[in-house]
Design an enzyme around this catalytic site. Structure first.
Site, PDB file in Angstrom:
ATOM      1  N   PHE A 120       0.811  -1.216   0.000  1.00  0.00           N
ATOM      2  CA  PHE A 120       0.000   0.000   0.000  1.00  0.00           C
ATOM      3  C   PHE A 120       0.844   1.265   0.000  1.00  0.00           C
ATOM      4  CE2 PHE A 120       0.876   0.073   4.513  1.00  0.00           C
ATOM      5  CZ  PHE A 120       0.625   1.369   4.950  1.00  0.00           C
ATOM      6  N   LYS A 121       2.091   1.159   0.450  1.00  0.00           N
ATOM      7  CA  LYS A 121       2.957   2.343   0.482  1.00  0.00           C
ATOM      8  C   LYS A 121       3.185   2.914  -0.909  1.00  0.00           C
ATOM      9  CE  LYS A 121       3.511   1.844   4.933  1.00  0.00           C
ATOM     10  NZ  LYS A 121       4.765   1.602   5.629  1.00  0.00           N
ATOM     11  N   ASP A 122       3.045   2.086  -1.942  1.00  0.00           N
ATOM     12  CA  ASP A 122       3.237   2.570  -3.320  1.00  0.00           C
ATOM     13  C   ASP A 122       2.251   3.676  -3.669  1.00  0.00           C
ATOM     14  OD1 ASP A 122       5.339   0.811  -4.005  1.00  0.00           O
ATOM     15  OD2 ASP A 122       3.922  -0.781  -4.503  1.00  0.00           O
TER      16      ASP A 122
END
Length: 462
Positions: free
Chosen positions: A111-113
């Site tokens: 999800f950090k992307d």
């Protein structure tokens, strides 16, 4: 739009300066001077927007006129063109009352992307437009590092150093960071925990002279741009359910250790999104669960779990929430954080706890409970959860109320945590980009968990 510090000792600054400052120079965290409040008509007009179109509208509220709309659109389009799914963050129905928001379709399967593809491009844009030196310093419990490196590797004018706790991330997470051999990337494996890495980062950023001398910029969720980017997918998920005929509020169950991802949902709610409960899903490092239930914020004994990205005791975004909980009173926040640094504990009164519990619920998931959720949903729904998403699902099930609909944020692809998946005798096929990592050499330096050791490496690299 201007930004101020939660501790009140920094004059209001614009969006670009806020991105570059990262941690506020007074040691606090930057927040918007005023939160936009969206009328229902505006929310309705956004419902059919694509993810990049929605992101553009949300970012525009916080950027103001500092970045021309055409340039901002290109930044957004470039950032989300790297995702493997056309919807960027699709919503999957598991049951009528339970959906999963898949946030793992970016380049590093995490999800950090969603935030870091944008922030990487934003840093490159700022560097080119302002001739700024961008030296990024960050810490990771696993996913931030790989996403941050992927966002800026090879970009001119940018160097990045990432700290991770040596031996305390999954093998795939480690490989995604340490198999990168670009000249502008440095990986430091710190002897200690993620909390040690995060403490070192914050203390180095608090040394204002050192920070300015080496042009240090933040990539962690202490950077307000990270949080703002993450608010977008709360809106997107809500609109997808509205298209399916759901009316009214939606609960969101969020696996979290650093309070960043769930704080983005809190901001979305403050902007006017009809959010019901924000369910804070933790693992056995359950400092945040205790805060929501008892009003006590106090680090405990560190525990290694099957959801290592949540193995965090000190949540870096917690101070931002205190700022809003105490009516945006910077003097109170400044006093509370000084007391926390001295005493290691924050206790809030009952009237404030009532406010916390009006917005949040919390549930700490035990190790075996996490694995049981993986096995259950794999067998019953043919849906494979990574262990962090499994914590979110287990919390959603534990706190479910009849007639309510919950969206659980799925923070990573299960292939990133095969060590946990195998414990329930489940075999999975790795995506090709992950499988290829195992044949690559690694590049990283092991350092002791001290400010001095890290600073020595930074001086050499930067």
């Amino acid at each position: 739009m201007n930004y101020i510090s939660t501790r009140g000792q920094v004059a209001p600054i614009g969006f670009i300066d806020a991105v570059l400052m990262g941690l506020a120079d007074d040691g606090g965290l930057l927040v918007p001077e005023q939160m936009p409040r969206l009328p229902q008509e505006q929310l309705s007009s956004w419902q059919r927007l694509s993810y990049p179109e929605l992101a553009l509208e949300v970012f525009s509220l916080f950027v103001g006129d500092e970045i021309p709309r055409g340039d901002l659109k290109k930044l957004v389009d470039d950032s989300y063109s790297t995702f493997r799914h056309e919807e960027v963050t699709p919503v999957r129905r598991i049951r009528d009352d339970l959906h999963v928001l898949e946030l793992f379709h970016g380049p590093t399967f995490a999800f950090k992307d969603v935030a870091l593809q944008f922030l990487g491009n934003l840093y490159a844009y700022i560097s080119a437009k302002t001739d700024s030196i961008i030296h990024i310093l960050g810490a990771t419990s696993g996913d931030t590092g790989a996403s941050a490196i992927e966002g800026v590797r090879g970009k001119e004018g940018i160097r990045i150093c990432i700290l991770h706790p040596n031996g305390k991330v999954s093998k795939v997470q480690e490989l995604q960071m340490t198999t990168v051999d670009d000249a502008n990337v440095l990986n430091l494996a710190v002897e200690g925990t993620f909390d040690d890495c995060q403490r070192i980062i914050k203390e180095i950023f608090a040394e204002v002279e050192f920070k300015h001398k080496y042009h240090l910029r933040a990539i962690n969720s202490i950077n307000i741009a990270r949080i703002l980017a993450q608010t977008v997918y709360y809106f997107y998920a809500y609109f997808r359910l509205a298209e399916q005929g759901h009316a009214g509020k939606v609960n969101f169950s969020v696996p979290t250790g650093n309070f960043g991802d769930i704080f983005a949902g809190y901001l979305a709610q403050k902007m006017g999104l009809p959010v019901g409960k924000l369910i804070l899903a933790t693992n056995e490092n359950n400092i945040l669960e205790r805060f929501v239930k008892e009003g006590v914020y106090q680090p405990g004994e560190f525990r290694s779990t099957y959801s290592p990205s949540m193995d965090i005791q000190v949540a870096s975004n917690f101070e931002r929430y205190l700022y809003y909980l105490y009516g945006e009173d910077t003097a109170v926040v400044n006093s509370m954080m000084a007391a926390f640094k001295k005493e290691g504990r924050i206790v809030i009164p009952q009237d404030k706890l009532n406010l916390v519990q009006a917005d949040f619920a919390a549930y700490g998931v035990q190790n075996d409970e996490c694995l049981d959720a993986i096995a259950k949903y794999h067998e019953e729904s043919k849906y494979l959860l990574d262990p962090h998403t499994a914590c979110g699902i287990a919390a959603a099930d534990a706190l479910a109320s009849e007639g309510q609909v919950t969206v659980t944020l799925s923070t990573a692809h299960p292939a990133k945590f095969d060590e946990a998946i195998q414990l329930r005798s489940i075999k999975q096929t790795f995506p090709d980009p992950i499988q290829a990592l195992f044949d690559k050499p690694q590049f990283h330096t092991v350092v002791e968990g001290s400010n001095e050791a890290v600073k020595a490496r930074l001086e050499k690299f930067f």
